[in-house]
Design a protein around this motif. Structure first.
Motif, short mmCIF file in Angstrom:
data_model
loop_
_atom_site.label_atom_id
_atom_site.label_comp_id
_atom_site.label_asym_id
_atom_site.label_seq_id
_atom_site.Cartn_x
_atom_site.Cartn_y
_atom_site.Cartn_z
N HIS A 210 0.83 -1.20 0.00
CA HIS A 210 0.00 0.00 0.00
C HIS A 210 0.87 1.25 0.00
O HIS A 210 2.08 1.20 0.24
CB HIS A 210 -0.94 0.01 1.21
CG HIS A 210 -0.22 0.08 2.52
ND1 HIS A 210 0.43 -1.01 3.08
CD2 HIS A 210 -0.01 1.11 3.38
CE1 HIS A 210 0.98 -0.66 4.22
NE2 HIS A 210 0.73 0.63 4.44
N SER A 211 0.23 2.38 -0.26
CA SER A 211 0.93 3.67 -0.25
C SER A 211 -0.10 4.78 -0.13
O SER A 211 -1.25 4.61 -0.57
CB SER A 211 1.76 3.85 -1.52
OG SER A 211 2.49 5.06 -1.46
N GLY A 212 0.31 5.90 0.44
CA GLY A 212 -0.57 7.06 0.45
C GLY A 212 -0.75 7.62 -0.95
O GLY A 212 0.18 7.59 -1.77
N ASN A 213 -1.95 8.10 -1.25
CA ASN A 213 -2.23 8.74 -2.54
C ASN A 213 -1.84 10.21 -2.44
O ASN A 213 -2.66 11.06 -2.09
CB ASN A 213 -3.71 8.62 -2.90
CG ASN A 213 -4.16 7.18 -3.07
OD1 ASN A 213 -3.36 6.29 -3.37
ND2 ASN A 213 -5.44 6.93 -2.88
N ILE A 214 -0.58 10.50 -2.73
CA ILE A 214 -0.07 11.87 -2.63
C ILE A 214 0.07 12.42 -4.04
O ILE A 214 0.96 12.02 -4.79
CB ILE A 214 1.28 11.90 -1.89
CG1 ILE A 214 1.17 11.16 -0.55
CG2 ILE A 214 1.74 13.33 -1.70
CD1 ILE A 214 0.15 11.74 0.42
N ALA A 215 -0.80 13.35 -4.40
CA ALA A 215 -0.86 13.85 -5.77
C ALA A 215 0.09 15.03 -5.98
O ALA A 215 0.62 15.62 -5.03
CB ALA A 215 -2.29 14.27 -6.10
N GLU A 216 0.31 15.37 -7.25
CA GLU A 216 1.08 16.57 -7.57
C GLU A 216 0.38 17.79 -6.99
O GLU A 216 -0.85 17.87 -6.96
CB GLU A 216 1.21 16.72 -9.09
CG GLU A 216 2.09 15.66 -9.75
CD GLU A 216 2.27 15.92 -11.23
OE1 GLU A 216 1.96 17.05 -11.67
OE2 GLU A 216 2.72 15.00 -11.94
N GLY A 217 1.17 18.74 -6.50
CA GLY A 217 0.60 19.94 -5.91
C GLY A 217 0.33 19.82 -4.42
O GLY A 217 -0.15 20.77 -3.81
N PHE A 218 0.64 18.65 -3.85
CA PHE A 218 0.46 18.45 -2.40
C PHE A 218 1.34 19.44 -1.65
O PHE A 218 2.47 19.71 -2.04
CB PHE A 218 0.82 17.01 -2.05
CG PHE A 218 0.53 16.62 -0.64
CD1 PHE A 218 -0.74 16.20 -0.27
CD2 PHE A 218 1.52 16.65 0.33
CE1 PHE A 218 -1.02 15.81 1.04
CE2 PHE A 218 1.25 16.27 1.64
CZ PHE A 218 -0.02 15.84 1.99
N SER A 219 0.84 19.97 -0.52
CA SER A 219 1.54 21.07 0.17
C SER A 219 2.64 20.60 1.12
O SER A 219 3.53 21.39 1.44
CB SER A 219 0.53 21.90 0.95
OG SER A 219 -0.02 21.15 2.01
N PHE A 220 2.58 19.37 1.63
CA PHE A 220 3.55 18.85 2.60
C PHE A 220 3.67 19.76 3.82
O PHE A 220 4.74 19.99 4.37
CB PHE A 220 4.94 18.66 1.95
CG PHE A 220 4.90 17.70 0.78
CD1 PHE A 220 4.86 16.34 1.00
CD2 PHE A 220 4.86 18.18 -0.52
CE1 PHE A 220 4.79 15.45 -0.07
CE2 PHE A 220 4.79 17.30 -1.59
CZ PHE A 220 4.76 15.93 -1.37
N ASP A 221 2.54 20.27 4.27
CA ASP A 221 2.50 21.23 5.36
C ASP A 221 2.75 20.52 6.70
O ASP A 221 2.12 19.51 7.01
CB ASP A 221 1.14 21.93 5.40
CG ASP A 221 1.18 23.26 6.11
OD1 ASP A 221 1.77 23.32 7.21
OD2 ASP A 221 0.62 24.24 5.57
N ALA A 222 3.69 21.04 7.49
CA ALA A 222 4.01 20.46 8.79
C ALA A 222 3.12 20.95 9.90
O ALA A 222 3.27 20.53 11.06
CB ALA A 222 5.47 20.75 9.13
N ASP A 223 2.17 21.81 9.59
CA ASP A 223 1.21 22.30 10.57
C ASP A 223 0.05 21.32 10.62
O ASP A 223 -0.66 21.13 9.62
CB ASP A 223 0.72 23.69 10.15
CG ASP A 223 -0.27 24.30 11.14
OD1 ASP A 223 -0.72 23.59 12.06
OD2 ASP A 223 -0.61 25.48 10.96
N PRO A 224 -0.21 20.67 11.77
CA PRO A 224 -1.31 19.69 11.83
C PRO A 224 -2.67 20.29 11.56
O PRO A 224 -3.62 19.56 11.24
CB PRO A 224 -1.21 19.13 13.25
CG PRO A 224 -0.44 20.13 14.02
CD PRO A 224 0.51 20.76 13.04
N ALA A 225 -2.81 21.60 11.67
CA ALA A 225 -4.08 22.25 11.36
C ALA A 225 -4.32 22.34 9.86
O ALA A 225 -5.45 22.56 9.42
CB ALA A 225 -4.12 23.65 11.98
N LYS A 226 -3.26 22.17 9.06
CA LYS A 226 -3.38 22.34 7.62
C LYS A 226 -2.95 21.12 6.82
O LYS A 226 -3.33 20.97 5.67
CB LYS A 226 -2.52 23.53 7.18
CG LYS A 226 -2.89 24.85 7.82
CD LYS A 226 -1.92 25.94 7.39
CE LYS A 226 -2.23 27.27 8.08
NZ LYS A 226 -1.23 28.32 7.71
N GLY A 227 -2.14 20.25 7.41
CA GLY A 227 -1.55 19.15 6.67
C GLY A 227 -2.37 17.88 6.67
O GLY A 227 -3.52 17.84 7.10
#
Length: 238
Positions: A210-227
């Motif tokens: 398995h793998s996460g579905n991480i699409a192009e344009g993903f923000s990779f935000d380290a803020d748990p309120a946004k990521g």
């Protein structure tokens, strides 16, 4: 430093359980929507406590321990379902590990093994869960078949053959590009996909590729309120 109050959690009275069998190997995947009453408080707890750190494993991001209340609600609500679907009793699962998780590693920083689907352990009697505390735009989870071997799961009897096939591909120049897998490739076929949805929980065998579905344009935000906030759990034999 202020003490962050633990959330009050219980199974949501309107939770919906769906059990799928995926791929040629007919492996079970449990999808529970609206899992917890208190999921908003759980997300707020993650945001308030902060303290996400780099991890030493291959998870592509940051983690921090989940609260004790989360362990308790799992113990209270999942044993019957686990026995029914996977044939495992509480005595066969010796430990539980749950962590808040955030995907933060950009594609160019991925190790080659993070660019392909993975298994969490080689024991078919160990289970993994992802509980989404984010919405659909953060990407869900996909399950895969390795085209060369035909494997959809990798247990102890398959591990060497699977890794040898990946190594042979690498030696012949077939190294995946620096990106997250998010669908079919020359090496892998996606056999099932579940979108992220707030308060959705997926439960499956640790051997499943398995793998996460991480699409192009993903923000990779380290803020748990946004990521891409989730709780990742492993139910282990050890």
């Amino acid at each position: 430093m202020a003490v962050v109050q633990e959330p009050v959690l219980r199974r949501h009275p309107e939770c919906r359980v769906q059990v799928d069998t995926i791929g040629r190997e007919r492996q079970p995947v449990v999808c529970i929507d609206t899992f917890l009453d208190g999921a908003d408080a759980l997300r707020s707890h993650a945001i308030a406590q902060g303290g996400f750190h780099d991890n030493t494993g291959f998870y592509p991001g940051l983690r921090t321990p989940a609260p004790r209340a989360y362990y308790q609600v799992l113990y209270e609500n999942l044993p019957g379902l686990i026995r029914e679907v996977f044939g495992l009793g509480p005595e066969e699962l010796a430990s539980v590990e749950s962590s808040y998780s955030l995907v933060t590693t950009p594609p160019e920083a991925l190790h080659p093994v993070q660019r392909v689907p993975h298994f969490d352990s080689n024991s078919p009697t160990e289970l993994a869960m992802i509980h989404f505390l984010c919405d659909g735009e953060q990407g869900g989870t996909g399950f895969y078949r390795h085209r060369q071997t035909g494997f959809e799961t990798v247990d102890g009897s398959r591990r060497e053959a699977f890794l040898a096939s990946l190594e042979a591909d690498a030696k012949s120049g077939k190294i995946p590009p620096p990106s997250y897998i998010n669908g079919d490739t020359d090496q892998f076929e996606r056999i099932a996909s579940y979108e992220a949805k707030f308060n959705r929980l997926l439960l499956y065998r640790c051997t499943s590729l398995h793998s996460g579905n991480i699409a192009e344009g993903f923000s990779f935000d380290a803020d748990p309120a946004k990521g891409r906030l989730s709780i990742n759990t492993f139910l282990l034999n050890r």
